[in-house]
Scaffold this motif. Structure first.
Motif, short mmCIF file in Angstrom:
data_model
loop_
_atom_site.label_atom_id
_atom_site.label_comp_id
_atom_site.label_asym_id
_atom_site.label_seq_id
_atom_site.Cartn_x
_atom_site.Cartn_y
_atom_site.Cartn_z
N GLU A 82 0.83 -1.21 0.00
CA GLU A 82 0.00 0.00 0.00
C GLU A 82 0.87 1.26 0.00
OE1 GLU A 82 -2.53 -0.74 3.37
OE2 GLU A 82 -3.81 -2.13 2.23
N LYS A 83 1.94 1.25 0.76
CA LYS A 83 2.86 2.39 0.79
C LYS A 83 3.54 2.55 -0.57
CE LYS A 83 6.77 4.45 3.28
NZ LYS A 83 7.26 5.10 2.08
N GLU A 86 1.19 4.19 -2.93
CA GLU A 86 1.08 5.62 -2.63
C GLU A 86 2.31 6.38 -3.12
OE1 GLU A 86 -1.60 7.39 -1.61
OE2 GLU A 86 -2.57 5.44 -1.90
N LYS A 89 2.15 6.81 -6.82
CA LYS A 89 1.18 7.86 -7.17
C LYS A 89 1.80 9.24 -7.05
CE LYS A 89 -3.13 5.47 -6.03
NZ LYS A 89 -4.26 5.43 -5.10
#
Length: 94
Positions: A82-83, A86, A89
């Motif tokens: 998930e990190k 991110e 992104k």
């Protein structure tokens, strides 16, 4: 501000393994070979790296008379993924 990308996940085969395991409860070695389109040796090596970092759990069992390797994402692995997403992104300004 750009974060340094996780070096464990910043490898195509390892990223493919983890992104697959995010979607399924567990996956066997054969399925991961199909997904990653890599050799048995390379897949074994990448699975070992992910296991050493505690991103995945590996269970070796038997299905009939054949050995079966099952991989499952850990909480640490999910958080790392998930990190990573991110961080990507941010690079892409999404």
């Amino acid at each position: 501000m750009y974060n340094e990308l996780d070096p464990v996940l910043n490898t195509p085969v390892r990223l493919a393994i983890v992104s697959t395991l995010v979607k399924v409860k567990q996956a066997d070695f054969k399925y991961l070979m199909e997904i990653t389109q890599t050799t048995q040796g390379n897949l074994s090596h990448q699975i070992k790296k992910l296991q050493e970092e505690s991103y995945i759990e590996v269970t070796k069992t038997f299905k009939g008379n054949y050995p079966q390797t099952l991989c499952q994402l850990t909480k640490k692995g999910r958080k790392a993924f998930e990190k990573y997403v991110e961080d990507i992104k941010k690079y892409l300004h999404l």
